[in-house]
Design a protein around this motif. Structure first.
Motif, PDB file in Angstrom:
ATOM      1  N   ASN A  10       0.818  -1.371  -0.144  1.00 35.96           N
ATOM      2  CA  ASN A  10       0.213  -0.028  -0.080  1.00 35.96           C
ATOM      3  C   ASN A  10       0.867   1.408   0.028  1.00 35.96           C
ATOM      4  OD1 ASN A  10      -2.251  -1.661   2.343  1.00 35.96           O
ATOM      5  ND2 ASN A  10      -2.426  -1.402  -0.005  1.00 35.96           N
ATOM      6  N   TRP A  15      -0.353   0.348  -4.188  1.00 34.78           N
ATOM      7  CA  TRP A  15      -1.386  -0.613  -4.694  1.00 34.78           C
ATOM      8  C   TRP A  15      -2.284  -1.006  -3.565  1.00 34.78           C
ATOM      9  CZ3 TRP A  15      -1.837  -4.310  -9.022  1.00 34.78           C
ATOM     10  CH2 TRP A  15      -0.860  -3.815 -10.075  1.00 34.78           C
ATOM     11  N   ARG A  16      -3.723  -1.206  -3.937  1.00 36.71           N
ATOM     12  CA  ARG A  16      -4.503  -1.789  -3.016  1.00 36.71           C
ATOM     13  C   ARG A  16      -5.351  -2.960  -3.392  1.00 36.71           C
ATOM     14  NH1 ARG A  16      -9.931   1.290  -3.448  1.00 36.71           N
ATOM     15  NH2 ARG A  16     -10.193   1.824  -5.610  1.00 36.71           N
ATOM     16  N   VAL A  17      -5.842  -3.491  -2.393  1.00 41.68           N
ATOM     17  CA  VAL A  17      -6.732  -4.722  -2.616  1.00 41.68           C
ATOM     18  C   VAL A  17      -8.020  -4.246  -2.771  1.00 41.68           C
ATOM     19  CG1 VAL A  17      -7.407  -6.982  -1.999  1.00 41.68           C
ATOM     20  CG2 VAL A  17      -4.930  -6.335  -1.700  1.00 41.68           C
ATOM     21  N   ARG A  18      -8.878  -4.588  -3.633  1.00 45.85           N
ATOM     22  CA  ARG A  18     -10.300  -4.276  -4.090  1.00 45.85           C
ATOM     23  C   ARG A  18     -11.202  -5.569  -3.955  1.00 45.85           C
ATOM     24  NH1 ARG A  18     -13.703  -2.589  -8.272  1.00 45.85           N
ATOM     25  NH2 ARG A  18     -11.894  -2.373  -9.632  1.00 45.85           N
ATOM     26  N   GLY A  19     -12.357  -5.562  -3.452  1.00 51.46           N
ATOM     27  CA  GLY A  19     -13.213  -6.425  -3.730  1.00 51.46           C
ATOM     28  C   GLY A  19     -13.270  -7.666  -2.587  1.00 51.46           C
ATOM     29  N   GLU A  20     -14.230  -8.452  -2.710  1.00 49.72           N
ATOM     30  CA  GLU A  20     -14.320  -9.604  -1.615  1.00 49.72           C
ATOM     31  C   GLU A  20     -13.327 -10.631  -1.838  1.00 49.72           C
ATOM     32  OE1 GLU A  20     -17.449 -12.560   0.488  1.00 49.72           O
ATOM     33  OE2 GLU A  20     -18.291 -10.816  -0.568  1.00 49.72           O
ATOM     34  N   LYS A 141      -5.025   0.834 -12.421  1.00 48.20           N
ATOM     35  CA  LYS A 141      -5.568   1.442 -11.235  1.00 48.20           C
ATOM     36  C   LYS A 141      -4.763   1.144 -10.015  1.00 48.20           C
ATOM     37  CE  LYS A 141     -10.147   0.841 -12.918  1.00 48.20           C
ATOM     38  NZ  LYS A 141     -11.576   0.266 -13.038  1.00 48.20           N
ATOM     39  N   GLU A 143      -4.424  -2.200  -8.626  1.00 46.55           N
ATOM     40  CA  GLU A 143      -5.368  -2.875  -7.768  1.00 46.55           C
ATOM     41  C   GLU A 143      -5.474  -4.073  -7.860  1.00 46.55           C
ATOM     42  OE1 GLU A 143      -9.278   0.251  -7.210  1.00 46.55           O
ATOM     43  OE2 GLU A 143      -9.106  -1.077  -8.645  1.00 46.55           O
ATOM     44  N   ILE A 145      -7.801  -7.044  -7.732  1.00 43.28           N
ATOM     45  CA  ILE A 145      -9.231  -6.960  -7.661  1.00 43.28           C
ATOM     46  C   ILE A 145     -10.004  -8.577  -7.684  1.00 43.28           C
ATOM     47  CG2 ILE A 145     -11.457  -6.289  -8.754  1.00 43.28           C
ATOM     48  CD1 ILE A 145      -9.593  -4.456 -10.479  1.00 43.28           C
TER      49      ILE A 145
END
Length: 180
Positions: A10, A15-20, A141, A143, A145
């Protein structure tokens, strides 16, 4: 390891993690696109940043001292390609032997552009009776995902269309090498 990975992923890389990302005792994780050696590091850090670990396949030639210690600690499973053995069957059997196993695989099988994805990730999951968690690495992005779960029906042609459709709009590190 999770806090360090999260900080690197991060704060340093942005970067980031998105979603379940559901908690599953067993699954195959289909990570795409795979167009760069950086994909391994990005995916590994993403999963570790949410407190998870996954196994991955690596050529047996890399499993020599001292690299074997490093790759084993990261969850590497050495692969020897022999004519008389089925990697799909042996990995499905490995799922059945273990109480927990998440196996990350790049369906394209290479960093080069390919029209047809390798079928192994699908048939490993089908034979082991485990779901496939679809994960997209979007460099545009920044990400990782979660694109949801697929439960293989056994109809590869039907299922692969659904799988590939979920990766539409994901930007690869090298966009020209990601073909759907």
């Amino acid at each position: 390891m999770g806090k360090i990975s999260k900080f690197i992923y991060n704060k340093i890389l942005g970067w980031r993690v998105r979603g379940e990302f559901p908690v599953l005792s067993k699954c195959v994780i289909a990570v795409a696109p795979h167009t760069s050696n950086w994909d391994f590091l990005i995916a590994k850090l993403a999963y570790a940043s949410i407190g998870r670990t996954a196994n991955f396949l690596i050529k047996a030639e890399w499993f020599v001292f001292p690299f074997n210690l490093f790759f084993k600690s990261l969850g590497g499973i050495p692969v020897t390609r022999e004519k008389n053995s089925s990697l799909t069957d042996s990995l499905a059997a490995e799922f059945n032997r273990r109480n927990q196993m998440q196996l990350a695989i790049t369906p394209e099988g290479t960093r080069k552009p390919v029209q047809e994805w390798k079928r192994g990730f699908y048939y490993i999951a089908f034979k082991a009776g485990v779901p496939i968690l679809l994960v997209g690495l979007d460099y545009g992005k920044k990400e990782a995902i979660s694109l949801g779960l697929i439960y293989p029906s056994g109809d590869y042609e039907k299922d692969i269309q659904e799988i590939k459709s979920r990766y539409k709009g994901i930007q690869a590190k090298k966009p020209g090498n990601f073909l759907l």
